[in-house]
Design a protein around this motif. Structure first.
Motif: not given
Lengths: 78, 516
Positions: B346-351, B359-371
């Motif tokens: 989603a981040f890439n598509e938004a970019r 992008m900001a929304v996708a980045r936040e989801v990614l940040s919390s699930t990245y581990p």
């Protein structure tokens, strides 16, 4: 001028130190041959014939897009 | 899909082959550099020319081994680019920085002082030459340090942030990477195990000289130095091994469970001394175990809870004190990993669309699930379990041989000081000589455990091996695997024959004569 002479004196001393050492090597010669074979085979032969550049793209942005696609291709997410 | 599995497996085999070949030389370089430093120090302090001769003999063997190992490490770094280019891009400078520092150190520090060691006997003062010898030994350890920092980061990724725009992990804290507890423990465990290997090598070669009744005095002196270094090494390796088990329990509990073949854990878990792993029945049969010792090894507490493979999958783990706690089950980790992948997409598509909000929304989801990013590559929990049998046997071979080596060093010290007449017995010589291949098996088994036990990850929890692989054909990797295998075998035969010829030469000359 004196500084230059001092530096060139030091450089030539280091040069002759290594040159003399390499000249007097006995076992070392065979070892250098082995090292050179390894480097030649690995870097020239393998790199040129079997492993072309694997990250495609000219710019970092293109490369990052390529790697993203490659990595997400392995994803099991629908 | 089959081609992918083939490329991954052959690339892993190729990397394992190269790493195991490289590791034949590294621990001996670490161990002999220290032993040579000690011998030369004795020479400089006593002024006894016989010690100079002894130092030069072992220094020559050190030089042969060093030269044989020179280019093999570079091949490993080369393979990161050719076979594991997704990984190399994904880790960016975090992995590149320690390797670059190692390359600079290895080139400048070691090559400079090694030249003084070998070419400078008659050109520099005793003190300067001795300093060069010790600086070489320190340089060898510093090289190992940076490589092990890089390796430890793969096992315990810290000090980084993931940047989806670059598709890279970016270093956010250099010192967290450099001083990670896993890296520090791994460094000391590896270096001290190198002392063990160096000690056994010196004892074994000296025993061969004694068996040939050649250079008896030099051989006896060498055995003393080798046995002291080996004894110090094995005791420190035991200590750091305990530290390593505690680190593994904390950051890679699945590896700990696999290396003990522990499918179902519990409190006060025993440590298997010998046994046969039955992966079908998920058990270790015919086992003899030390009661409660695994709990102690992992948590310094005889009654601590150690989670088994099935427990970890179900989401049961242990905290730092060895008390049972709920963790995230593997089913949930897989779901979170898939969510992270979708967020990245989603981040890439938004970019591409230039949509900053998305992008900001996708980045936040990614940040919390990245581990849990890496778990998104799996279909089922079992995909994230390492090969249990290989992990189990490599661990137990390492420990059993480590115990044997402790006895060997104790016996050699006792014979050297108390029962010197026994050092003339051929059976003593042969025990020492046979110990040479055994110490290498022990050392290689340690690395097999470290690397197989962390499978399927290249970066723990973040990137599995099947996503780290380059876009190359399996036929290229298969072909080059066999070419590497043939090349390494030929080179190894050549290298060992050079080493043996040099040792054999010693039996016809007086190695205590420094000007031979």
């Amino acid at each position: 001028m004196q500084v230059m002479r001092y530096i060139s004196g030091k450089v030539s001393a280091v040069w002759f130190f290594y040159a003399d050492g390499f000249r007097k090597m006995t076992v070392g010669r065979q070892l250098w041959i082995i090292i050179l074979i390894k480097l030649a085979v690995i870097f020239l032969f393998f790199k040129v014939f079997f492993f072309p550049s694997t990250v495609e793209g000219d710019t970092d942005s293109e490369k990052s897009r390529f790697v993203t696609e490659r990595i997400l291709n392995h994803s099991t997410a629908e | 899909m089959n081609d992918l599995i083939s490329v991954v497996d052959w690339s892993r085999a190729q990397f394992a082959l190269t790493a195991m070949y490289h590791w034949l030389f590294v621990p001996l370089t670490i161990g002999l550099s220290l032993i040579v430093g000690i011998m030369e120090t004795i020479y400089v302090r006593t002024g006894d020319e016989r010690w100079k001769g002894i130092t030069k003999f072992w220094m020559t063997l050190f030089g042969i081994n060093f030269a044989c190992g020179v280019a093999t490490g570079i091949i490993l770094e080369f393979e990161f680019g050719t076979n594991w280019s997704n990984y190399s891009w994904f880790v960016g400078d975090i992995f590149g920085a320690p390797l670059a520092i190692e390359g600079i150190l290895a080139f400048f520090m070691e090559s400079t002082f090694i030249a003084v060691m070998f070419f400078g006997w008659k050109k520099f003062s005793k003190g300067f030459h001795l300093a060069a010898t010790w600086l070489t030994a320190i340089g060898v350890c510093l090289s190992a340090l940076w490589i092990l920092i890089a390796n430890a980061w793969m096992q315990y990724p810290v000090g980084m942030e993931f940047d989806p725009a670059q598709m890279r992990n970016v270093m956010s804290d250099f010192w967290a990477v450099a001083l990670s507890p896993v890296a520090m423990n791994k460094f000391f465990h590896t270096v001290t195990s190198g002392w063990v290997l160096g000690g056994v090598f010196v004892i074994g070669v000296s025993a061969w000289l004694l068996w040939r009744k050649s250079n008896v005095d030099a051989a006896r002196k060498s055995i003393k130095v080798g046995a002291w270094v080996g004894m110090a090494g094995i005791l420190l390796t035991l200590m750091t091994g305990h530290g390593s088990a505690q680190q593994v329990a904390k950051v890679q509990p699945m590896k700990l469970a696999a290396m003990e073949g522990l499918y179902n854990g519990g409190r006060g878990t025993g440590l298997v001394a010998v046994g046969i792993v039955d992966t079908e029945k998920e058990d270790v049969t015919c086992k003899i175990e030390f009661p409660k010792m695994l709990s102690f090894l992992a948590y310094n507490n005889f009654d601590a809870y150690v989670a088994g493979i099935n427990d970890i999958i179900a989401g049961n783990g242990a905290d730092a004190a060895g008390q049972p706690v709920n963790t995230v089950s593997y089913a949930d980790r897989i779901a979170l990993g898939k969510e992270a992948h979708k967020a990245l997409q989603a981040f890439n598509e938004a970019r591409e669309a230039g949509n900053e909000t998305e992008m900001a929304v996708a980045r936040e989801v990614l940040s919390s699930t990245y581990p849990y990013f890496g778990y998104g590559f799996f279909e089922k929990a079992e995909d994230a379990v390492p090969p249990v049998a290989i992990s189990f046997y490599s661990f137990h071979i390492m420990v059993a041989l480590g115990g044997y080596l402790l006895l060997l060093f104790a016996a050699m010290l006792w014979l050297s000081y108390r029962k010197t007449s026994l050092l003339e017995k051929p059976w003593v010589h042969w025990i020492a000589i046979i110990s040479i291949p055994l110490v290498w098996i022990c050392s290689e088994a340690g690395w097999v455990l470290a690397e197989v036990g962390r499978q399927p990850w290249t970066i723990q929890d973040i990137l599995p091996v099947n996503a780290a692989i380059s876009s190359i054909s399996s036929s290229s990797v298969k072909l080059t695997f066999w070419m590497f295998a043939v090349l390494f075998t030929i080179l190894l035969v050549a290298e060992i024959s050079i080493m043996l010829r040099q040792i054999a030469k010693a039996s016809h000359s007086d190695i205590e004569s420094p000007n031979k």
